[in-house]
Design a protein around this motif. Structure first.
Motif, PDB file in Angstrom:
ATOM      1  N   LEU A 115      13.316 -16.769  -3.407  1.00 33.98           N
ATOM      2  CA  LEU A 115      14.505 -17.113  -2.951  1.00 33.98           C
ATOM      3  C   LEU A 115      15.325 -15.650  -2.666  1.00 33.98           C
ATOM      4  CD1 LEU A 115      15.391 -20.735  -3.934  1.00 33.98           C
ATOM      5  CD2 LEU A 115      13.803 -20.336  -1.407  1.00 33.98           C
ATOM      6  N   THR A 116      15.721 -14.862  -4.033  1.00 35.19           N
ATOM      7  CA  THR A 116      16.724 -14.044  -3.588  1.00 35.19           C
ATOM      8  C   THR A 116      15.981 -12.939  -2.831  1.00 35.19           C
ATOM      9  OG1 THR A 116      17.716 -14.485  -6.498  1.00 35.19           O
ATOM     10  CG2 THR A 116      17.468 -11.890  -4.939  1.00 35.19           C
ATOM     11  N   ASN A 117      14.960 -12.812  -2.706  1.00 35.45           N
ATOM     12  CA  ASN A 117      13.855 -11.580  -1.994  1.00 35.45           C
ATOM     13  C   ASN A 117      13.448 -12.822  -0.258  1.00 35.45           C
ATOM     14  OD1 ASN A 117      13.790  -9.233  -3.124  1.00 35.45           O
ATOM     15  ND2 ASN A 117      13.153 -11.028  -4.769  1.00 35.45           N
ATOM     16  N   ILE A 118      13.771 -13.780  -0.101  1.00 29.42           N
ATOM     17  CA  ILE A 118      12.890 -14.063   1.213  1.00 29.42           C
ATOM     18  C   ILE A 118      13.868 -14.114   2.432  1.00 29.42           C
ATOM     19  CG2 ILE A 118      14.252 -16.603   1.088  1.00 29.42           C
ATOM     20  CD1 ILE A 118      10.575 -16.167   1.566  1.00 29.42           C
ATOM     21  N   ASN A 119      15.300 -13.827   1.938  1.00 32.23           N
ATOM     22  CA  ASN A 119      15.836 -13.120   3.025  1.00 32.23           C
ATOM     23  C   ASN A 119      16.039 -12.097   3.312  1.00 32.23           C
ATOM     24  OD1 ASN A 119      16.262 -15.089   4.859  1.00 32.23           O
ATOM     25  ND2 ASN A 119      17.937 -16.570   3.648  1.00 32.23           N
ATOM     26  N   ASN A 120      15.456 -10.695   2.097  1.00 34.86           N
ATOM     27  CA  ASN A 120      15.852  -9.401   1.832  1.00 34.86           C
ATOM     28  C   ASN A 120      15.097  -8.456   3.530  1.00 34.86           C
ATOM     29  OD1 ASN A 120      15.931  -6.994   1.438  1.00 34.86           O
ATOM     30  ND2 ASN A 120      15.428  -7.317  -0.397  1.00 34.86           N
ATOM     31  N   PRO A 121      16.132  -8.020   4.051  1.00 32.95           N
ATOM     32  CA  PRO A 121      15.668  -7.044   5.109  1.00 32.95           C
ATOM     33  C   PRO A 121      15.448  -6.051   4.954  1.00 32.95           C
ATOM     34  CG  PRO A 121      17.941  -7.039   5.201  1.00 32.95           C
ATOM     35  CD  PRO A 121      17.368  -8.203   4.186  1.00 32.95           C
ATOM     36  N   ASP A 122      15.089  -5.508   3.307  1.00 31.89           N
ATOM     37  CA  ASP A 122      14.607  -4.171   3.393  1.00 31.89           C
ATOM     38  C   ASP A 122      13.475  -4.018   2.682  1.00 31.89           C
ATOM     39  OD1 ASP A 122      17.433  -2.916   3.635  1.00 31.89           O
ATOM     40  OD2 ASP A 122      18.374  -3.774   2.506  1.00 31.89           O
ATOM     41  N   ILE A 123      12.929  -5.620   2.574  1.00 32.76           N
ATOM     42  CA  ILE A 123      11.078  -5.470   2.146  1.00 32.76           C
ATOM     43  C   ILE A 123      10.170  -5.376   3.240  1.00 32.76           C
ATOM     44  CG2 ILE A 123      11.994  -6.006  -0.281  1.00 32.76           C
ATOM     45  CD1 ILE A 123      11.057  -8.466   0.455  1.00 32.76           C
ATOM     46  N   ASN A 124       8.799  -5.228   3.253  1.00 33.71           N
ATOM     47  CA  ASN A 124       7.913  -6.365   3.809  1.00 33.71           C
ATOM     48  C   ASN A 124       7.563  -7.232   3.165  1.00 33.71           C
ATOM     49  OD1 ASN A 124       5.267  -6.566   4.695  1.00 33.71           O
ATOM     50  ND2 ASN A 124       4.953  -5.157   4.866  1.00 33.71           N
ATOM     51  N   SER A 125       8.251  -8.385   3.621  1.00 28.42           N
ATOM     52  CA  SER A 125       7.765  -9.761   2.858  1.00 28.42           C
ATOM     53  C   SER A 125       5.856  -9.691   2.485  1.00 28.42           C
ATOM     54  CB  SER A 125       8.254 -10.552   4.065  1.00 28.42           C
ATOM     55  OG  SER A 125       9.889 -10.453   3.681  1.00 28.42           O
ATOM     56  N   ALA A 126       5.507  -9.834   3.741  1.00 28.85           N
ATOM     57  CA  ALA A 126       4.191  -9.990   3.389  1.00 28.85           C
ATOM     58  C   ALA A 126       3.093  -8.663   1.933  1.00 28.85           C
ATOM     59  CB  ALA A 126       3.088  -9.299   5.039  1.00 28.85           C
ATOM     60  N   GLU A 127       3.928  -7.883   1.550  1.00 23.70           N
ATOM     61  CA  GLU A 127       3.600  -7.421   0.522  1.00 23.70           C
ATOM     62  C   GLU A 127       4.532  -7.497  -0.543  1.00 23.70           C
ATOM     63  OE1 GLU A 127       2.926  -2.602   0.368  1.00 23.70           O
ATOM     64  OE2 GLU A 127       4.833  -2.874   1.020  1.00 23.70           O
ATOM     65  N   PHE A 128       5.506  -8.152  -0.266  1.00 20.73           N
ATOM     66  CA  PHE A 128       6.582  -8.738  -1.398  1.00 20.73           C
ATOM     67  C   PHE A 128       5.891  -9.766  -1.864  1.00 20.73           C
ATOM     68  CE2 PHE A 128       9.566 -10.842  -3.774  1.00 20.73           C
ATOM     69  CZ  PHE A 128      10.075  -9.458  -4.419  1.00 20.73           C
ATOM     70  N   PHE A 129       5.328 -10.658  -1.430  1.00 17.79           N
ATOM     71  CA  PHE A 129       4.550 -12.196  -1.591  1.00 17.79           C
ATOM     72  C   PHE A 129       3.419 -11.935  -1.467  1.00 17.79           C
ATOM     73  CE2 PHE A 129       8.681 -13.067   0.671  1.00 17.79           C
ATOM     74  CZ  PHE A 129       8.965 -13.387  -0.303  1.00 17.79           C
ATOM     75  N   TYR A 130       2.742 -11.684  -1.305  1.00 15.69           N
ATOM     76  CA  TYR A 130       1.242 -11.767  -1.238  1.00 15.69           C
ATOM     77  C   TYR A 130       0.577 -10.192  -1.115  1.00 15.69           C
ATOM     78  CZ  TYR A 130       3.338 -15.608   1.499  1.00 15.69           C
ATOM     79  OH  TYR A 130       3.946 -17.201   1.681  1.00 15.69           O
ATOM     80  N   GLY A 131       0.778  -9.255  -1.422  1.00 17.80           N
ATOM     81  CA  GLY A 131       0.416  -7.890  -1.097  1.00 17.80           C
ATOM     82  C   GLY A 131      -0.585  -7.627   0.000  1.00 17.80           C
ATOM     83  N   THR A 132      -0.209  -7.759   1.077  1.00 20.26           N
ATOM     84  CA  THR A 132      -0.876  -7.277   2.488  1.00 20.26           C
ATOM     85  C   THR A 132       0.288  -6.464   2.988  1.00 20.26           C
ATOM     86  OG1 THR A 132      -0.345  -9.838   3.162  1.00 20.26           O
ATOM     87  CG2 THR A 132      -2.599  -9.292   1.805  1.00 20.26           C
ATOM     88  N   LYS A 133      -0.395  -5.657   4.261  1.00 25.64           N
ATOM     89  CA  LYS A 133       0.675  -4.852   4.506  1.00 25.64           C
ATOM     90  C   LYS A 133       1.409  -6.429   5.333  1.00 25.64           C
ATOM     91  CE  LYS A 133       0.622  -0.926   2.771  1.00 25.64           C
ATOM     92  NZ  LYS A 133       1.480  -0.080   2.683  1.00 25.64           N
ATOM     93  N   LYS A 134       0.303  -6.951   6.353  1.00 25.12           N
ATOM     94  CA  LYS A 134       0.802  -7.618   7.415  1.00 25.12           C
ATOM     95  C   LYS A 134       0.578  -8.952   7.084  1.00 25.12           C
ATOM     96  CE  LYS A 134       0.536  -4.709  11.664  1.00 25.12           C
ATOM     97  NZ  LYS A 134      -0.063  -4.266  12.783  1.00 25.12           N
ATOM     98  N   PHE A 135       1.203 -10.197   7.682  1.00 24.22           N
ATOM     99  CA  PHE A 135       0.872 -11.889   6.842  1.00 24.22           C
ATOM    100  C   PHE A 135      -0.611 -12.143   7.514  1.00 24.22           C
ATOM    101  CE2 PHE A 135       5.369 -12.766   6.711  1.00 24.22           C
ATOM    102  CZ  PHE A 135       5.421 -12.823   5.231  1.00 24.22           C
TER     103      PHE A 135
END
Length: 210
Positions: free
Chosen positions: A44-64
């Protein structure tokens, strides 16, 4: 501050405590991808973090991927009204301010899910317009949702304010020169003294814009 006609609310972390269903959904996707679950607080701390690639952070891929999107959508569709609640005082806040302002929602969730959730929580009648990530090309922190909302509701930016809990909300507002307020009971904890600490203070701030 300029008097306001339109209040645009973020949904998750601002109106609705949806932390459980969001973390459960992402961890469902991770499990199906063979990944270990992520702690709820970290997620939850990172779900709205504009400084990360969300797909990479949560699932390890460059894009969803299509698989990730389908897994997320299927689980969320089946569970998005379970384990959610309004933050304390939000219902009373909406009852009061809707007498004086037009209200809308701009959320990075899909509009389909958002409408289902606010209907379940019996607050849908307060909102003249709901826009989600499925109806724009660029979700927050891009300003597209906010510009679309002001255009649809025929309201000038100077007469509008965004209420949110995250840096994505703040950055979206800044990108189109819209006033904003950040609340501190959502998924992002802020140290700025200008952040709103509780719903009663938020109500006082909003009513001062009449």
């Amino acid at each position: 501050m300029q008097k306001k006609q339109l209040i645009i609310f973020d949904m998750d972390g601002t109106l609705i405590d949806s932390g459980d269903v969001i973390s459960n959904t992402i961890n469902f996707v991770r499990k199906n991808l063979g990944l270990l679950p992520m702690p709820k607080v970290e997620l939850l701390t990172n779900i709205n973090n504009p400084d990360i690639n969300s797909a990479e952070f949560f699932y390890g891929t460059k894009k969803f991927t299509e698989e990730q999107t389908k897994l997320f959508g299927d689980y969320y569709h089946n569970n998005c009204i379970s384990d959610i609640s309004l933050y304390k005082g939000i219902k009373e806040l909406l009852d009061e301010i809707n007498k004086h302002f037009t209200l809308s929602i701009a959320t990075n969730a899909s509009a389909q899910f958002a409408n289902k959730m606010i209907k379940h929580l019996e607050i849908k009648h307060h909102f003249d317009y709901v826009i989600g990530s499925d109806t724009v090309s660029n979700p927050k922190p891009h300003p597209e949702m906010l510009l679309n909302t002001t255009k649809t509701l025929n309201t000038e930016i100077k007469n509008t304010i965004l209420i949110g809990d995250s840096d994505k909300d703040r950055n979206a507002a800044l990108a189109c020169n819209m006033d904003y307020l950040l609340v501190n009971w959502g998924f992002t904890q802020h140290t700025n003294q200008n952040v709103i600490a509780n719903v009663e203070d938020l109500k006082k701030n909003i009513l001062s814009f009449r």
